[in-house]
Scaffold this motif. Sequence first.
Motif, PDB file in Angstrom:
ATOM      1  N   ALA A  83       0.843  -1.240   0.009  1.00 45.57           N
ATOM      2  CA  ALA A  83       0.025  -0.035   0.119  1.00 45.57           C
ATOM      3  C   ALA A  83       0.831   1.478  -0.177  1.00 45.57           C
ATOM      4  CB  ALA A  83      -0.851  -0.024   1.313  1.00 45.57           C
ATOM      5  N   LYS A  84       2.053   1.255   0.524  1.00 47.47           N
ATOM      6  CA  LYS A  84       2.893   2.375   0.830  1.00 47.47           C
ATOM      7  C   LYS A  84       3.486   2.647  -0.625  1.00 47.47           C
ATOM      8  CE  LYS A  84       3.957   2.063   5.561  1.00 47.47           C
ATOM      9  NZ  LYS A  84       3.362   3.334   5.954  1.00 47.47           N
ATOM     10  N   TYR A  86       2.260   1.611  -3.389  1.00 42.86           N
ATOM     11  CA  TYR A  86       0.901   2.188  -4.130  1.00 42.86           C
ATOM     12  C   TYR A  86       0.840   3.875  -4.093  1.00 42.86           C
ATOM     13  CZ  TYR A  86      -3.575   4.104  -5.632  1.00 42.86           C
ATOM     14  OH  TYR A  86      -4.551   4.780  -6.087  1.00 42.86           O
ATOM     15  N   GLU A  87       1.034   4.352  -2.762  1.00 45.62           N
ATOM     16  CA  GLU A  87       0.882   5.761  -2.577  1.00 45.62           C
ATOM     17  C   GLU A  87       1.805   6.575  -3.188  1.00 45.62           C
ATOM     18  OE1 GLU A  87      -1.483   7.268  -1.192  1.00 45.62           O
ATOM     19  OE2 GLU A  87      -2.849   5.294  -0.757  1.00 45.62           O
ATOM     20  N   GLN A  88       2.902   5.856  -3.246  1.00 44.07           N
ATOM     21  CA  GLN A  88       4.005   6.580  -4.100  1.00 44.07           C
ATOM     22  C   GLN A  88       4.061   6.602  -5.476  1.00 44.07           C
ATOM     23  OE1 GLN A  88       8.064   5.797  -2.957  1.00 44.07           O
ATOM     24  NE2 GLN A  88       7.965   6.735  -1.102  1.00 44.07           N
ATOM     25  N   LYS A  90       1.334   5.308  -7.517  1.00 47.13           N
ATOM     26  CA  LYS A  90      -0.239   5.378  -7.983  1.00 47.13           C
ATOM     27  C   LYS A  90      -0.453   4.342  -9.179  1.00 47.13           C
ATOM     28  CE  LYS A  90      -1.349   8.670  -5.084  1.00 47.13           C
ATOM     29  NZ  LYS A  90      -2.112   8.405  -3.976  1.00 47.13           N
ATOM     30  N   TYR A  95      -2.854  -1.537  -5.718  1.00 44.19           N
ATOM     31  CA  TYR A  95      -3.938  -1.157  -4.877  1.00 44.19           C
ATOM     32  C   TYR A  95      -4.852  -2.363  -4.923  1.00 44.19           C
ATOM     33  CZ  TYR A  95      -8.343   0.650  -2.968  1.00 44.19           C
ATOM     34  OH  TYR A  95      -9.356   0.885  -2.343  1.00 44.19           O
ATOM     35  N   TYR A 133      -6.304   0.827   6.321  1.00 45.70           N
ATOM     36  CA  TYR A 133      -5.881   1.598   5.183  1.00 45.70           C
ATOM     37  C   TYR A 133      -6.930   1.719   3.956  1.00 45.70           C
ATOM     38  CZ  TYR A 133      -3.941   2.375   0.517  1.00 45.70           C
ATOM     39  OH  TYR A 133      -3.378   2.908  -0.562  1.00 45.70           O
ATOM     40  N   LYS A 137     -11.163   4.562   2.166  1.00 44.36           N
ATOM     41  CA  LYS A 137     -11.056   4.920   0.537  1.00 44.36           C
ATOM     42  C   LYS A 137     -12.222   4.274   0.018  1.00 44.36           C
ATOM     43  CE  LYS A 137      -6.004   4.884  -0.069  1.00 44.36           C
ATOM     44  NZ  LYS A 137      -5.678   5.996  -0.486  1.00 44.36           N
TER      45      LYS A 137
END
Length: 412
Positions: A83-84, A86-88, A90, A95, A133, A137
């Motif tokens: 997930a981390k 993914y946050e960087q 996208k 995800y 997390y 969303k």
Amino acid sequence: MKTIRFYSILFSLTFICIVSSCKKNTKEKINKTVTEKVVPENLKWSERMVLSEIERFPDPTLLDFRKKPKWSYTPGLVLSACAKVYEQTKNKKYYDYVYAYADQMIDSSGTIDTYKLSNQNLDMIKSGDVLLYLYPKTKEERFLIAMETLNGQLESQPKTSDGGYWHKKIYTNQMWLDGLYMAEPFHTRYAKEYINDKAKQQKIYNDVVHQFDLIQKHSRDQKTGLLYHGWDESKEQRWANKKTGNSENFWSRGMGWYGMALVDVLDFLPENHPRREKIIRYLNQYSEAVVKVQDESGLWWQVLDQPNKKGNYLEATGTAMFVYTLAKGVNKGYLPKSYLNFANKGYDGLINNLITVEDNGIVNLNKCCGVAGLGGKPYRDGSYEYYINELIRSNDPKGTGPFILASLELNR
């Protein structure tokens, strides 16, 4: 004679054409192999390992080499790291991989597949981080209900006489270093984001810090600063020292779990909490002890303080956890910047000694201790021989997850 010369020339030309064609085909095959990487090598190590895990386990419920889906801590560890990433990046593929685990394991009523509250097992809390997390969303009610179930377990978890969570119901009167990482980051974040009653919220914060206080009190060796894997209040277990209740050895991953618990809890423990500085002090004491037993290679040993003893080996999962803890501790301002040197040295040790890359680009993390515990059936006595003889394998998620996290912290 002319006929013989004609056929000789024809044969030569045919041979040249065949060789030329073979070379062309071989070159095309080589080029095809080079261009068709499953995991591109121009990405950072964090993303390369995430893609490698997805290739190894297309179904995230089977992380940890499972044959059947199970709610457990290892998917929570890897998927939180995913997930981390993914946050960087996208990259929706990451995800979707995280979501697929929760989607399959939580039914429409919020029931967690294979989870049993009656087991009172702290390991089962860890994958709740995935729900923490996803819920903001998705706003899917089933994820919130499942989180409430896990928080409810912590409210009813059996405790030692001084308030320490038993690691599992079947492990009576025992606190393990593992348990701090499994439960406390989740508990702290849940309190911060989902409990509106300030008194209840404060009670949880205090209880979380109390767990660390007890581990420091019961498990920390005053001479080395290292922490023993387990503590038995009753001193009845065969692995327990009859005077202290501690297990016999300093296990690399046990210490790794504890370090990650310290830095991750600080993400959610309010900055104005009166005992926050105590956690930071524990982290500094811990880090000072850890770097003293770092090998020249940058790696750490399976049994931390016995590097030259026969059978001991430089182990991947604990090393990755130490690198993550030290790097994050510096990045967050909890540790002196000098500790970043030890983190980078450890990371270099992993890359140079324990990471291998297949022809298709898939990344492997080798020399991972597959499992280790205390007691149970068959009985695990916590001896040196026990720790060095447990399963060693590649790509254990207890190593790949922390490796992804360490890669992110070091931006490597």
